[in-house]
Design an enzyme around this catalytic site. Structure first.
Site, PDB file in Angstrom:
ATOM      1  N   GLU A   1      -7.645   4.431  11.885  1.00  0.00           N
ATOM      2  CA  GLU A   1      -6.585   4.367  12.882  1.00  0.00           C
ATOM      3  C   GLU A   1      -6.443   5.723  13.564  1.00  0.00           C
ATOM      4  OE1 GLU A   1      -2.494   4.230  11.326  1.00  0.00           O
ATOM      5  OE2 GLU A   1      -3.376   4.255   9.311  1.00  0.00           O
TER       6      GLU A   1
ATOM      7  N   ASP B   1      -9.259   3.489   5.766  1.00  0.00           N
ATOM      8  CA  ASP B   1      -8.193   3.405   6.764  1.00  0.00           C
ATOM      9  C   ASP B   1      -8.711   3.985   8.078  1.00  0.00           C
ATOM     10  OD1 ASP B   1      -5.916   3.719   8.321  1.00  0.00           O
ATOM     11  OD2 ASP B   1      -4.704   4.582   6.727  1.00  0.00           O
TER      12      ASP B   1
ATOM     13  N   ASP C   1       0.866  -1.186   0.000  1.00  0.00           N
ATOM     14  CA  ASP C   1       0.000   0.000   0.000  1.00  0.00           C
ATOM     15  C   ASP C   1       0.895   1.225   0.000  1.00  0.00           C
ATOM     16  OD1 ASP C   1      -0.102   1.045   3.109  1.00  0.00           O
ATOM     17  OD2 ASP C   1      -0.057  -1.140   3.035  1.00  0.00           O
TER      18      ASP C   1
END
Length: 241
Positions: A140, A138, A53
């Site tokens: 986080e 994503d 990624d």
């Protein structure tokens, strides 16, 4: 059940503890050894499909060099929040496709903006194309805003994001999660989506179901990319054909 504790010789528990004391450092040493290897990755025999990624932080990427080094797929950062577009996305998206690397786009979900606004930004940036990997989000704390919402608020905003994105692309999104974020907001249990779990070197031990993608390394080195790059293994229905 067939070996109850009270029937064991008195020395047995001590010896088992001793083995545990010896095994734990060996596991740590194995992990440290992997961390010291720039070419380390999960076993190809166990996980034959592996990839990377990337974002603009990797700089200019020589995509034609990557397939020969075991890069079967790439997730490419497209957007963040409601107004940031990764400056390398368009170039990476086009070049990865031209090099024959299976590709998908991902969005960094911020806690500071409504989910619907973030979805609109992602949809405006990432084209609908046949044969690409499912969009990924994503989730986080690292790099996120300092605001910390209630779990129900985060879940509500993520629902708004997923509803819009999945309707537009016709695929379930993949949820990239760290253990801390999942624990704080109960994401994997609340959202039945493929999981992309971060756990360096050792297989993930969190999540409400088995992982589909495992981010196993953030220190891989490959020719064609300056510096380190994240390395992932993939399995299950999301595996590129």
């Amino acid at each position: 059940m067939n070996d109850p504790a009270h029937s064991r010789p008195k020395a047995r528990p001590k010896s088992r503890l001793g083995c545990g004391i010896l095994i734990a450092p060996l596991i740590v040493l194995a992990g440290l050894g992997a961390l010291g290897s720039k070419a380390w990755g999960p076993s190809r025999a166990d996980y034959p499909v592996q990839g990377i990624d990337v974002s603009h932080h990797q700089g200019a990427i020589n995509w034609p060099q990557l397939p020969g080094q075991g890069v079967d797929f790439a997730y490419i950062k497209a957007t963040e929040g409601a107004d940031f577009t990764d400056p390398a996305f368009a170039a990476n998206w086009q070049a990865a496709g031209a090099a024959g690397v299976k590709r998908g786009a991902y969005h960094f979900f911020t806690l500071c903006r409504p989910g619907a606004e973030q979805a609109a930004h992602f949809i405006a940036t990432v084209p609908v194309e046949p044969g690409v990997l499912a969009p990924a989000v994503d989730l986080e704390f690292l790099g996120n805003c300092t605001q910390r919402l209630k779990p129900t608020d985060v879940q509500g905003e993520l629902t708004a994001f997923l509803t819009a994105v999945e309707a537009h692309y016709g695929q379930q999104a993949v949820l990239y999660l760290t253990g801390e974020f999942d624990e704080a907001y109960d994401i994997s249990a609340r959202f039945d989506r493929p999981l992309w779990l971060r756990s360096l070197v050792f297989e993930p031990r969190f999540g409400a179901r088995p992982w589909t993608i495992w981010q196993a390394s953030n220190f891989r080195r490959v020719e064609g990319i300056n510096g380190r790059v994240d390395w992932n293994a993939m399995r299950g229905p999301a595996t590129p054909q």
